[in-house]
Design a protein around this motif. Structure first.
Motif, short mmCIF file in Angstrom:
data_model
loop_
_atom_site.label_atom_id
_atom_site.label_comp_id
_atom_site.label_asym_id
_atom_site.label_seq_id
_atom_site.Cartn_x
_atom_site.Cartn_y
_atom_site.Cartn_z
N LEU A 53 -9.33 52.40 7.46
CA LEU A 53 -10.36 51.67 8.18
C LEU A 53 -9.85 50.33 8.70
O LEU A 53 -9.09 49.63 8.01
CB LEU A 53 -11.58 51.43 7.29
N GLU A 54 -10.29 49.99 9.90
CA GLU A 54 -10.01 48.66 10.45
C GLU A 54 -11.31 47.88 10.53
O GLU A 54 -12.40 48.46 10.67
CB GLU A 54 -9.37 48.78 11.83
N ILE A 55 -11.20 46.55 10.45
CA ILE A 55 -12.39 45.70 10.52
C ILE A 55 -13.13 45.97 11.81
O ILE A 55 -12.55 45.97 12.90
CB ILE A 55 -11.99 44.22 10.43
N GLY A 56 -14.43 46.25 11.68
CA GLY A 56 -15.27 46.49 12.85
C GLY A 56 -15.51 47.95 13.17
O GLY A 56 -16.34 48.27 14.02
N GLU A 57 -14.78 48.86 12.49
CA GLU A 57 -15.05 50.28 12.71
C GLU A 57 -16.34 50.69 12.01
O GLU A 57 -16.71 50.15 10.97
CB GLU A 57 -13.89 51.13 12.20
N SER A 58 -17.00 51.67 12.60
CA SER A 58 -18.22 52.21 12.00
C SER A 58 -17.88 53.36 11.07
O SER A 58 -16.90 54.07 11.28
CB SER A 58 -19.17 52.69 13.10
N ALA B 205 -17.33 60.31 15.90
CA ALA B 205 -16.86 59.88 17.21
C ALA B 205 -15.67 60.72 17.69
O ALA B 205 -14.98 61.37 16.90
CB ALA B 205 -16.46 58.40 17.15
N TRP B 206 -15.44 60.68 18.98
CA TRP B 206 -14.26 61.32 19.58
C TRP B 206 -13.00 60.80 18.89
O TRP B 206 -12.83 59.60 18.70
CB TRP B 206 -14.23 60.99 21.08
N GLU B 207 -12.13 61.70 18.49
CA GLU B 207 -10.91 61.38 17.74
C GLU B 207 -11.20 60.64 16.43
O GLU B 207 -10.38 59.86 15.94
CB GLU B 207 -9.92 60.58 18.61
N LYS C 90 -21.77 56.61 20.27
CA LYS C 90 -20.45 57.21 20.12
C LYS C 90 -20.30 58.05 18.85
O LYS C 90 -19.45 58.94 18.79
CB LYS C 90 -19.38 56.12 20.10
N GLY C 91 -21.08 57.73 17.82
CA GLY C 91 -20.85 58.31 16.51
C GLY C 91 -19.91 57.43 15.71
O GLY C 91 -19.17 56.63 16.27
N PRO C 92 -19.91 57.55 14.39
CA PRO C 92 -19.04 56.71 13.56
C PRO C 92 -17.57 57.05 13.74
O PRO C 92 -17.21 58.21 13.92
CB PRO C 92 -19.51 57.02 12.13
N ASN C 93 -16.75 56.03 13.68
CA ASN C 93 -15.30 56.24 13.78
C ASN C 93 -14.76 57.04 12.61
O ASN C 93 -13.77 57.77 12.75
CB ASN C 93 -14.57 54.89 13.82
N ARG D 91 -10.77 70.44 20.12
CA ARG D 91 -11.02 69.87 21.45
C ARG D 91 -11.33 68.38 21.38
O ARG D 91 -11.02 67.63 22.31
CB ARG D 91 -12.17 70.63 22.12
N ARG D 92 -11.92 67.91 20.27
CA ARG D 92 -12.34 66.52 20.16
C ARG D 92 -11.33 65.65 19.42
O ARG D 92 -11.53 64.46 19.25
CB ARG D 92 -13.71 66.43 19.49
N GLY D 93 -10.23 66.26 18.97
CA GLY D 93 -9.18 65.48 18.33
C GLY D 93 -9.57 64.90 16.99
O GLY D 93 -9.14 63.81 16.61
#
Length: 337
Positions: free
Chosen positions: A137-142, A230-232, A207-210, A256-258
């Motif tokens: 996780l990086e700061i700011g990711e959901s 989220a995508w990827e 976007k959905g959560p990272n 397909r969504r990585g």
């Protein structure tokens, strides 16, 4: 000296039995538990002999329990790292009054401010730390924590400490959702809601959560995660998906969504040295203990009951019959001394 231990004798049935406490051999220590913590998901799965469990592979009797804390009561020849009276984390020792472990596989608790009650949760928290670390996780990711059993509650706290925002949780139980909000969740959702996936995306700018920590071990929950991530995005598989009862279109939702599906079983962790994203079991214990001492992680709000080991047959009967048991049950071994 006579001790006591808990054993699963058959599907749905647990017993408390006496045993003669042995003395440690060279290189070993005899540990006396103060507390052991029930890991409800794992222990219920073995109690009910679900697929992909120890009891499914080898049958009964089965000795449950891997999470506790206590003191060194005797040391074998050649042991210099531990002394009688030292307070220790008791990992993989079973629900029992006494257990013998290798001295080099036993972590001493050096900070006297840490209550053994809190220390007893260390092995469980290491699983949650492993799953969160693997997400990088990086700061700011959901992030979404799917499931708010004990592992999920700790994953919520560790994701928040890692800088994730928003931190969402999902659970069918309204009481568990309420607790998650008290412990810092941005929002707590019911996965049974007809518009659940839409709610998750609305809370993450569409976007959905990272990243997702999937704690339930249910294939249907993994399918939901694949729909809202989220995508990827990355999904850390903390819960043991023992039954594959939901077909998943891997091309549509993964390829397909990585999407990255990351196995987070404890067998995947580093054995000797920690590195970014791959910490050893003991280093995760130390991390948890430091966070407890600093007041940054809480255990007490998730404890539903502290009981005598003598009540184990009734406790596990409830666990067998109730798929949504009390959140945290702790055995107090001082009650059978």
């Amino acid at each position: 000296m006579t001790g006591h231990y808990i054993v699963f004798e058959s599907i749905g049935n647990a017993a408390v039995k006496p045993f003669e406490v042995a003395q440690p051999k060279p290189g070993e220590v005899l540990l006396e538990n103060d507390y052991t913590v029930i890991s409800a998901g794992t222990e219920r799965a073995n109690l009910m002999q679900l697929p992909n469990t120890g009891t499914a592979e080898t049958g009964f009797p089965f000795l449950p329990g891997y999470c506790g804390a206590g003191r060194v009561s005797a040391v074998g020849d050649g042991v210099a790292s531990l002394n009688v009276g030292d307070r220790v984390v008791v990992n993989w020792g079973g629900h029992r009054s006494h257990t013998i472990r290798r001295a080099d596989a036993t972590l001493r608790i050096d900070d006297d401010s840490i209550d053994l009650f809190d220390a007893a949760f260390a092995p469980i928290t290491a699983f949650s730390l492993l799953a969160v670390r693997k997400l990088r996780l990086e700061i700011g990711e959901s992030v979404m924590i799917a499931g708010q059993g004990i592992l999920g509650v700790f994953a919520l706290q560790f994701a928040s400490l890692s800088g994730a925002i928003p931190v969402l949780v999902a659970d069918l139980d309204p009481d568990r959702r309420a607790l998650a909000l008290k412990l810092g969740a941005t929002a707590a959702l019911s996965p049974a809601a007809a518009d659940f996936v839409a709610q998750v995306k609305a809370l993450t700018d569409g976007k959905g959560p990272n990243a997702v920590v999937e704690v339930t071990g249910l294939a249907v929950a993994l399918q939901q995660a694949l729909e809202y991530v989220a995508w990827e995005g990355r999904i850390s598989l903390l819960g043991c998906t023992r039954v594959s009862d939901v077909p998943i279109d891997f091309y549509k939702y993964v390829h397909r969504r990585g999407i990255s599906l990351i196995g987070a079983h404890t067998n995947t962790r580093a054995k000797q040295e920690s590195s970014p994203g791959h910490w050893t079991e003991f280093d995760d214990y130390r991390t948890y203990l430091k966070l407890v001492a600093a007041g940054k992680v809480q255990t007490r709000p998730m404890v539903s009951e502290v009981v005598s080991p003598e009540t184990a047959p009734a406790v596990y009967k409830r666990l067998a019959e109730d798929k949504n048991p009390p959140l945290g049950i702790v055995f107090d071994w001082s009650k059978v001394r």
